[in-house]
Structures are given as C-alpha cells and as structure tokens.
Design a protein around this motif. Structure first.
Motif, PDB file in Angstrom:
ATOM      1  N   LEU A  24       0.825  -1.208   0.000  1.00 59.00           N
ATOM      2  CA  LEU A  24       0.000   0.000   0.000  1.00 59.00           C
ATOM      3  C   LEU A  24       0.860   1.258   0.000  1.00 59.00           C
ATOM      4  CD1 LEU A  24      -2.906  -0.946   2.436  1.00 59.00           C
ATOM      5  CD2 LEU A  24      -3.085  -0.453  -0.010  1.00 59.00           C
ATOM      6  N   LEU A  25       1.937   1.231   0.768  1.00 57.76           N
ATOM      7  CA  LEU A  25       2.824   2.394   0.813  1.00 57.76           C
ATOM      8  C   LEU A  25       3.502   2.605  -0.538  1.00 57.76           C
ATOM      9  CD1 LEU A  25       4.283   4.667   2.235  1.00 57.76           C
ATOM     10  CD2 LEU A  25       5.918   2.990   3.136  1.00 57.76           C
ATOM     11  N   SER A  26       4.074   1.553  -1.096  1.00 60.87           N
ATOM     12  CA  SER A  26       4.787   1.694  -2.371  1.00 60.87           C
ATOM     13  C   SER A  26       3.836   2.072  -3.500  1.00 60.87           C
ATOM     14  CB  SER A  26       5.530   0.400  -2.711  1.00 60.87           C
ATOM     15  OG  SER A  26       4.637  -0.677  -2.898  1.00 60.87           O
ATOM     16  N   SER A  27       2.653   1.479  -3.525  1.00 61.43           N
ATOM     17  CA  SER A  27       1.713   1.783  -4.601  1.00 61.43           C
ATOM     18  C   SER A  27       1.167   3.201  -4.483  1.00 61.43           C
ATOM     19  CB  SER A  27       0.555   0.780  -4.616  1.00 61.43           C
ATOM     20  OG  SER A  27      -0.182   0.831  -3.415  1.00 61.43           O
ATOM     21  N   THR A  28       1.043   3.697  -3.255  1.00 61.57           N
ATOM     22  CA  THR A  28       0.584   5.072  -3.063  1.00 61.57           C
ATOM     23  C   THR A  28       1.612   6.065  -3.574  1.00 61.57           C
ATOM     24  OG1 THR A  28      -0.785   4.485  -1.150  1.00 61.57           O
ATOM     25  CG2 THR A  28      -0.134   6.794  -1.358  1.00 61.57           C
ATOM     26  N   ILE A  71       0.262   8.586  -6.637  1.00 60.77           N
ATOM     27  CA  ILE A  71       0.075  10.033  -6.504  1.00 60.77           C
ATOM     28  C   ILE A  71       0.353  10.785  -7.809  1.00 60.77           C
ATOM     29  CG2 ILE A  71       0.978  12.118  -5.386  1.00 60.77           C
ATOM     30  CD1 ILE A  71       1.163  10.444  -2.798  1.00 60.77           C
ATOM     31  N   PRO A  72       1.539  10.647  -8.418  1.00 57.14           N
ATOM     32  CA  PRO A  72       1.761  11.394  -9.668  1.00 57.14           C
ATOM     33  C   PRO A  72       0.877  10.918 -10.819  1.00 57.14           C
ATOM     34  CG  PRO A  72       3.607   9.919  -9.209  1.00 57.14           C
ATOM     35  CD  PRO A  72       2.767   9.939  -7.992  1.00 57.14           C
ATOM     36  N   PHE A  73       0.574   9.610 -10.870  1.00 55.82           N
ATOM     37  CA  PHE A  73      -0.259   9.113 -11.955  1.00 55.82           C
ATOM     38  C   PHE A  73      -1.706   9.585 -11.806  1.00 55.82           C
ATOM     39  CE2 PHE A  73       3.330   6.346 -12.748  1.00 55.82           C
ATOM     40  CZ  PHE A  73       3.281   6.144 -14.121  1.00 55.82           C
ATOM     41  N   ILE A  74      -2.186   9.686 -10.585  1.00 54.65           N
ATOM     42  CA  ILE A  74      -3.536  10.214 -10.365  1.00 54.65           C
ATOM     43  C   ILE A  74      -3.582  11.701 -10.711  1.00 54.65           C
ATOM     44  CG2 ILE A  74      -5.219  10.800  -8.575  1.00 54.65           C
ATOM     45  CD1 ILE A  74      -4.566   8.090  -7.263  1.00 54.65           C
ATOM     46  N   MET A  75      -2.532  12.437 -10.353  1.00 55.07           N
ATOM     47  CA  MET A  75      -2.467  13.853 -10.720  1.00 55.07           C
ATOM     48  C   MET A  75      -2.492  14.001 -12.246  1.00 55.07           C
ATOM     49  SD  MET A  75       0.331  15.193  -7.913  1.00 55.07           S
ATOM     50  CE  MET A  75       0.427  16.829  -8.653  1.00 55.07           C
ATOM     51  N   TRP A  76      -1.747  13.163 -12.929  1.00 59.40           N
ATOM     52  CA  TRP A  76      -1.746  13.117 -14.395  1.00 59.40           C
ATOM     53  C   TRP A  76      -3.163  12.843 -14.893  1.00 59.40           C
ATOM     54  CZ3 TRP A  76       1.981   9.226 -17.332  1.00 59.40           C
ATOM     55  CH2 TRP A  76       1.694   9.239 -18.703  1.00 59.40           C
ATOM     56  N   GLY A  84       1.329   1.818 -18.971  1.00 65.45           N
ATOM     57  CA  GLY A  84       1.271   0.733 -17.999  1.00 65.45           C
ATOM     58  C   GLY A  84       2.638   0.165 -17.672  1.00 65.45           C
ATOM     59  N   TYR A  85       3.518   0.136 -18.664  1.00 64.33           N
ATOM     60  CA  TYR A  85       4.880  -0.372 -18.456  1.00 64.33           C
ATOM     61  C   TYR A  85       5.655   0.506 -17.479  1.00 64.33           C
ATOM     62  CZ  TYR A  85       9.628  -1.948 -19.730  1.00 64.33           C
ATOM     63  OH  TYR A  85      10.920  -2.436 -19.712  1.00 64.33           O
ATOM     64  N   SER A  86       5.589   1.810 -17.658  1.00 66.45           N
ATOM     65  CA  SER A  86       6.297   2.714 -16.740  1.00 66.45           C
ATOM     66  C   SER A  86       5.714   2.613 -15.332  1.00 66.45           C
ATOM     67  CB  SER A  86       6.230   4.161 -17.251  1.00 66.45           C
ATOM     68  OG  SER A  86       4.899   4.615 -17.351  1.00 66.45           O
ATOM     69  N   GLN A  87       4.405   2.520 -15.238  1.00 62.36           N
ATOM     70  CA  GLN A  87       3.764   2.381 -13.928  1.00 62.36           C
ATOM     71  C   GLN A  87       4.178   1.070 -13.261  1.00 62.36           C
ATOM     72  OE1 GLN A  87      -0.503   1.980 -14.039  1.00 62.36           O
ATOM     73  NE2 GLN A  87      -0.772   3.008 -12.073  1.00 62.36           N
ATOM     74  N   LEU A  92      -9.417   3.475  -7.438  1.00 68.46           N
ATOM     75  CA  LEU A  92      -9.145   2.094  -7.042  1.00 68.46           C
ATOM     76  C   LEU A  92      -8.291   1.370  -8.083  1.00 68.46           C
ATOM     77  CD1 LEU A  92     -12.678   1.094  -5.690  1.00 68.46           C
ATOM     78  CD2 LEU A  92     -10.605   1.563  -4.348  1.00 68.46           C
ATOM     79  N   PHE A  93      -8.425   1.773  -9.348  1.00 59.44           N
ATOM     80  CA  PHE A  93      -7.650   1.178 -10.437  1.00 59.44           C
ATOM     81  C   PHE A  93      -6.153   1.245 -10.145  1.00 59.44           C
ATOM     82  CE2 PHE A  93      -5.421   1.495 -14.509  1.00 59.44           C
ATOM     83  CZ  PHE A  93      -6.003   0.494 -15.268  1.00 59.44           C
ATOM     84  N   PHE A  94      -5.708   2.340  -9.525  1.00 61.05           N
ATOM     85  CA  PHE A  94      -4.282   2.541  -9.266  1.00 61.05           C
ATOM     86  C   PHE A  94      -3.768   1.712  -8.086  1.00 61.05           C
ATOM     87  CE2 PHE A  94      -5.331   6.315 -11.739  1.00 61.05           C
ATOM     88  CZ  PHE A  94      -4.283   6.319 -12.646  1.00 61.05           C
ATOM     89  N   TYR A  95      -4.654   0.954  -7.469  1.00 61.48           N
ATOM     90  CA  TYR A  95      -4.245   0.005  -6.434  1.00 61.48           C
ATOM     91  C   TYR A  95      -4.537  -1.432  -6.864  1.00 61.48           C
ATOM     92  CZ  TYR A  95      -3.529   3.949  -3.348  1.00 61.48           C
ATOM     93  OH  TYR A  95      -3.053   5.112  -2.799  1.00 61.48           O
ATOM     94  N   CYS A  96      -5.676  -1.636  -7.505  1.00 55.80           N
ATOM     95  CA  CYS A  96      -6.047  -3.001  -7.908  1.00 55.80           C
ATOM     96  C   CYS A  96      -5.119  -3.552  -8.982  1.00 55.80           C
ATOM     97  CB  CYS A  96      -7.496  -3.010  -8.407  1.00 55.80           C
ATOM     98  SG  CYS A  96      -8.716  -2.679  -7.126  1.00 55.80           S
TER      99      CYS A  96
END
Length: 229
Positions: free
Chosen positions: A36-40, A44-49, A210-213, A80-84
């Motif tokens: 959860l910590l690493s994915s957050t 953060i930057p991807f959600i801002m994007w 998706g690859y960079s993420q 939720l997509f950015f965690y699932c």
C-alpha cells in the motif's frame, strides 16, 4: 448492472491474487502494508496526471458504467484502479520471482533499455504535438533511464518478461475499459491527443503508460521491502 461495470473490473482483477496472497507458500498478505505504501507513492503522480488529462479533455469517462461517485473529477473506480492493477501485477511478479529462476531475462537489460530509448525518443520527436503520446514518452524515458543508469537496477529484463506474461490480463481489462465487449467505452480518448494506433480497442500509449507504472511499482515495492535484487 451497467453501473457496476468498472467496479467489477477492479474486483475481478484483484480477487484471485488477493485470496492467493494468504497461501502459506506465498504469504504475500504479510506485505500488504508495504504494498500500500509503495503503490501510493506511485499512484500520486499518476492520479495527478489522470486528473489533469480528464480536466483537459484528453480522455473522459462514461459515468453510466460507474457508481457515480467522483473525487477530484475522477470516478472512485479510477482511484481504485491505481491500487487493484498494481496489486495484481506486483503479486504476479513476486510469485514468479519466488518460484522460478528468471535471472536469464536480465541478460537483456541493455538491449531492452537501448531499444526503448531509441523508440521512445523517435516517438517523442515525431509526435510531440500529441499530449498523451508525448507525456507517456517522457515519463517512460525518465523511468527507464533512472532505473538503469542512476539506480543501477538489474531487474529490468525480468520485469519486462513478467509484463509480457501479464499482457493477456492487460488486454482483458483495458479492452473492456476501451469498449471491446461492451456497447461503448468506459474511457474515451480525444483523437487529437494520441497516435490513433490501437491494439484492438486499446491505444498503444496505454501499454507504454502501464509499463512505466509497472516498473515504478516494482522499484518502490522492492525498495520498501529491502529487496533490491
């Protein structure tokens, strides 16, 4: 049922991996907090994007496929997509690394990095006016160059191989989101802002995005779990 489409995509993406996490041979459940910590950190930057692009109309959502709950202009399902998705990806990478010898893939690190840099630079120079293409190129270039030349990570080949293994899941999830088996897309793209090259219904930029993420999620997960191999 239509309004449950996106939330069900998230649910079915993560549920099998989540249940398998408690297997005594895997015990990934003990790493939930660190995940959860690493994915957050990555989210953060991807959600801002995501918020920025949605606001600019680079892409937008068909809310008929969502629960209708918005946070900063994004449906709750998108958050939720950015965690699932990272959970399923990192869990898969963790298991494959744990149970199989994949060191051979890292022999291709230099080739993968060199090829990616050339292709990305050409795409950025040729299609700089298309904002989704350009930003995807920039973020992926920075990610690869940082991991290879600065952080000196030796697992890019291994991660790239796992990403290929994950492609059927990628096509299933992103295919539905972009309208492959439903009447219209959940996520719509402005044709002026991307190349227009699609893999089925999926913009090719999505695979690079998706690859960079994926690489960044692995990097921070390994760093936080002190697994720097």
């Amino acid at each position: 049922m239509m309004q449950y489409t996106y939330i069900l995509i998230n649910f079915f993406t993560v549920i099998i991996c989540f249940l398998a996490s408690f297997d005594r041979r895997i015990q990934f459940n003990k790493l939930f907090g660190k995940f959860l910590l690493s994915s957050t950190i990555v989210a953060i930057p991807f959600i801002m994007w995501d918020i920025w692009f949605t606001g600019k109309g680079v892409w937008w959502f068909d809310y008929r496929y969502t629960l209708g709950v918005k946070i900063s202009g994004l449906p709750i399902e998108e958050w939720l997509f950015f965690y699932c998705i990272p959970f399923a990806c990192i869990f898969t990478y963790y298991c494959l690394e744990k149970f199989f010898k994949l060191a051979w893939a890292d022999l291709f690190n230099n080739l993968i990095v060199f090829t990616a840099v050339i292709v990305l630079c050409l795409a950025g120079l040729l299609y700089y006016e298309r904002i989704y293409t350009l930003l995807t190129v920039i973020v992926t270039l920075i990610t690869i160059c940082y991991l290879h030349f600065i952080a000196k990570r030796e697992w890019i080949g291994k991660a790239s191989f796992v990403y290929l293994i994950l492609m059927p899941g990628f096509f299933s999830v992103n295919g539905i989101l972009t309208g492959s088996i439903i009447p219209s897309p959940v996520v719509n793209y402005n044709p002026d802002d991307f190349l227009g090259i699609r893999m089925g219904t999926i913009p090719v930029e999505d695979a690079v995005y998706g690859y960079s993420q994926f690489l960044l999620n692995i990097y921070f997960f390994k760093k936080i779990t002190k697994n720097e191999k």
